[in-house]
Design an enzyme around this catalytic site. Structure first.
Site, PDB file in Angstrom:
ATOM      1  N   LYS A 111       1.136  -1.180  -0.015  1.00  0.00           N
ATOM      2  CA  LYS A 111      -0.008  -0.185  -0.019  1.00  0.00           C
ATOM      3  C   LYS A 111       0.852   1.413  -0.030  1.00  0.00           C
ATOM      4  CE  LYS A 111      -4.317  -1.640   1.757  1.00  0.00           C
ATOM      5  NZ  LYS A 111      -5.571  -1.170   2.702  1.00  0.00           N
ATOM      6  N   LYS A 194      -4.810  -9.604  -6.811  1.00  0.00           N
ATOM      7  CA  LYS A 194      -5.830  -9.617  -6.029  1.00  0.00           C
ATOM      8  C   LYS A 194      -7.096  -8.674  -6.490  1.00  0.00           C
ATOM      9  CE  LYS A 194      -6.389  -7.890  -1.922  1.00  0.00           C
ATOM     10  NZ  LYS A 194      -6.134  -7.152  -0.426  1.00  0.00           N
ATOM     11  N   LYS A 197     -10.890  -3.128  -4.279  1.00  0.00           N
ATOM     12  CA  LYS A 197     -11.754  -2.077  -4.417  1.00  0.00           C
ATOM     13  C   LYS A 197     -10.858  -0.943  -4.992  1.00  0.00           C
ATOM     14  CE  LYS A 197     -12.192  -1.914   0.464  1.00  0.00           C
ATOM     15  NZ  LYS A 197     -13.132  -3.010   1.426  1.00  0.00           N
TER      16      LYS A 197
END
Ligand code: TYM
Length: 336
Positions: A111, A194, A197
């Site tokens: 991230k 993966k 969203k």
């Protein structure tokens, strides 16, 4: 005693990955466990969220759980920011967790990306708050998708170090519950990534708010390979990696149909993907349609959704506060 806790971030819409990897299992576990399901808004702001989006997505999260079939009376649907004990215990855990442990967290690395210096301190401390979410209720089992496994190992490390440092057997060593045929749902555009969203391409995922037409279009455009549908589940991770998109669609089908990959391979193995995709679309629309329409109904009634969150959070405060009080006493905070 067995107690379930799990959480979901209101940092965008919710995907088929969230549904098959987590929410669907949460619904099933209600039968045998006492369950707490949390909309983790404190976690969401580790990356900037527009306030109005955060409010809308927190409500959408609660509506999703209700629509999927979580019973808010028998169990609890709650909002993390409404129970201050989560953040309070997280501070104690920030002082228990070691920098070396945090530095190993792959989700932080993913991230934060290359420019780590500009990631928030909250993003780095994220797994410590997650441990607090779970342990502030002394939860014993945590149903999640595979991507959360490392965070749950850290939760056990924190519990163990706390118990050891203070010479007590206070926190349980929580068990992850990772089950079903879709513990890691992959992007529809790239089987090595993966389904998420936050992927810039909406075609990479099925959102729980998608219409039947959108679902059909996304499945039709999903990446596959020139070979027919595999006639057996992947024998190993190496086999899966040879045809990640094909096995991903098979796994999604199996999870939606509540069956196994082996059964799907038996029924559809050898078919062309165009035919399999039609069957998958029909199944996905049938399974997700009723959830989506109930979500739409709840969207029009934010007062009812807020009432569920308020009630669940209030009942959670009554459970968490005495455990936090105990922790404060154990670490030596005065209670004048
Ligand atoms: P989050 O919001 O990213 O995802 C919520 C749940 O959905 C699962 N999931 C998936 N499963 C399979 N395939 C996918 N593509 C996929 N994408 C998401 C996740 O594994 C998760 O179970 N840190 C957590 C939220 C959290 C939490 C907790 C979870 C906060 N505190 C305490 C358990 C216990 C997260 O970001 O999940």
């Amino acid at each position: 005693m067995k107690r379930i806790f799990s959480g979901i971030q209101p940092s965008g819409g919710f995907t088929l990955g969230n549904y098959l990897g987590a929410i669907k299992n949460w619904v099933a576990l209600q039968k045998d466990f006492e369950c707490i399901y949390c909309i983790v808004d404190l976690h969401a702001i580790t990356m900037f969220q527009k306030p109005e989006d955060l409010r809308a997505n927190s409500r959408l999260g609660a509506a999703t759980l209700l629509a999927a079939g979580i019973d808010p009376r028998k169990h609890k649907i709650m909002l993390q920011s409404m129970v201050p004990a989560h953040a309070q215990l997280a501070w104690v855990f920030n002082c228990v967790a070691r920098l070396g442990w945090m530095n190993r967290m792959t989700q932080f690395k993913d991230k934060a990306g290359k420019d780590r210096d500009s990631a928030s301190l909250g993003l780095y401390a994220y797994p410590s708050l997650m441990a607090a979410d779970i342990l502030v209720y002394k939860a014993t089992h945590v149903p999640v998708g595979e991507d959360q496994k490392q965070h749950l190992e850290l939760t056990r490390d924190i519990a163990q170090k706390f118990n050891h440092d203070y010479g007590l057997d206070f926190f349980p060593l929580t068990e992850p519950l990772i089950f079903g045929e879709a513990t890691r749902v992959m992007s529809l555009r790239d089987g090595s990534k993966k389904m998420s969203k936050s992927d810039p391409s909406d075609f990479s995922r099925i959102n729980l708010t998608d219409s039947a037409e959108q679902i059909a279009e996304k499945i039709k455009k999903a990446k596959t390979d020139p070979h027919p549908v595999p006639d057996a589940p992947p024998a190993s991770e190496a086999t899966r990696a040879e045809r990640p998109e094909a096995y991903n669609l098979m796994g999604i089908y199996a999870a939606l149909a509540d069956t196994t990959m082996a059964a799907v391979a038996k029924e559809h193995g050898g078919k062309q993907f165009s035919a399999f995709k039609n069957a998958l679309t029909e199944l996905a629309v049938a399974k997700l349609g009723s959830i989506t329409s109930e979500m739409r109904r709840l969207e029009k009634d934010p007062g009812a959704v807020d009432a569920v969150l308020r009630d669940g959070s209030e009942r959670c405060r009554a459970m968490a506060d005495p455990i936090l009080d105990e922790v404060y006493r154990i670490v030596g905070f005065l209670k004048p």
